[in-house]
Scaffold this active site. Sequence first.
Site, PDB file in Angstrom:
ATOM      1  N   CYS A   1       0.838  -1.200   0.000  1.00  0.00           N
ATOM      2  CA  CYS A   1       0.000   0.000   0.000  1.00  0.00           C
ATOM      3  C   CYS A   1       0.870   1.245   0.000  1.00  0.00           C
ATOM      4  CB  CYS A   1      -0.905  -0.003   1.226  1.00  0.00           C
ATOM      5  SG  CYS A   1      -2.023   1.398   1.331  1.00  0.00           S
ATOM      6  N   TRP A   2       0.585   2.181  -0.915  1.00  0.00           N
ATOM      7  CA  TRP A   2       1.342   3.434  -1.016  1.00  0.00           C
ATOM      8  C   TRP A   2       0.936   4.423   0.067  1.00  0.00           C
ATOM      9  CZ3 TRP A   2       1.318   5.241  -6.802  1.00  0.00           C
ATOM     10  CH2 TRP A   2       1.893   4.254  -7.596  1.00  0.00           C
ATOM     11  N   GLU A   3      -0.149   4.114   0.761  1.00  0.00           N
ATOM     12  CA  GLU A   3      -0.679   4.979   1.809  1.00  0.00           C
ATOM     13  C   GLU A   3      -1.100   6.343   1.270  1.00  0.00           C
ATOM     14  OE1 GLU A   3       2.094   4.889   5.066  1.00  0.00           O
ATOM     15  OE2 GLU A   3       2.192   2.717   4.998  1.00  0.00           O
TER      16      GLU A   3
END
Length: 153
Positions: free
Chosen positions: A42-44
């Site tokens: 997840c790239w957040e």
Amino acid sequence: MPTFVYMTSCDGCGYCVDVCPSDIMHIDSSTRRAYNIEPNMCWECYSCVKACPQQAIDCRGYADFAPMGHSVRVLREEAKGAISWKIKFRNGQEKDFVSPIRTTPWGSIKPPVDYDAPAPEAMKSQQLAHEPDSLHIEALPMLQPGRSSEGGH
């Protein structure tokens, strides 16, 4: 803080799937609910959180940010145009954060087709298309070859 989906709130609309830049939000073929197939990738960016009309997507906090026993709750407040984050620490202390869903008005960003095609010499540049004009500055700051950084080290 990687995202996860509350299956009981998700209606399978797929907005999170469409907006996820790392392509990790998917719709389960048997339950027809969204899920994050690879939380550690997840790239957040929280695009999925912002896009979810059911507020079915939340995130898990990291131990150094929100220690064991914490909770993180994200609330999309479309009427206010904001995303609210409530962090509840295990000692009961709560912190609230509010961020705008968008930083520019809808329709204010020109689509790529409205820009002129880059000149052939622009293809050799390290700048992104239409920089620095799109940033409303005359030139991007650049390091000069042979000059040391400040401090002289």
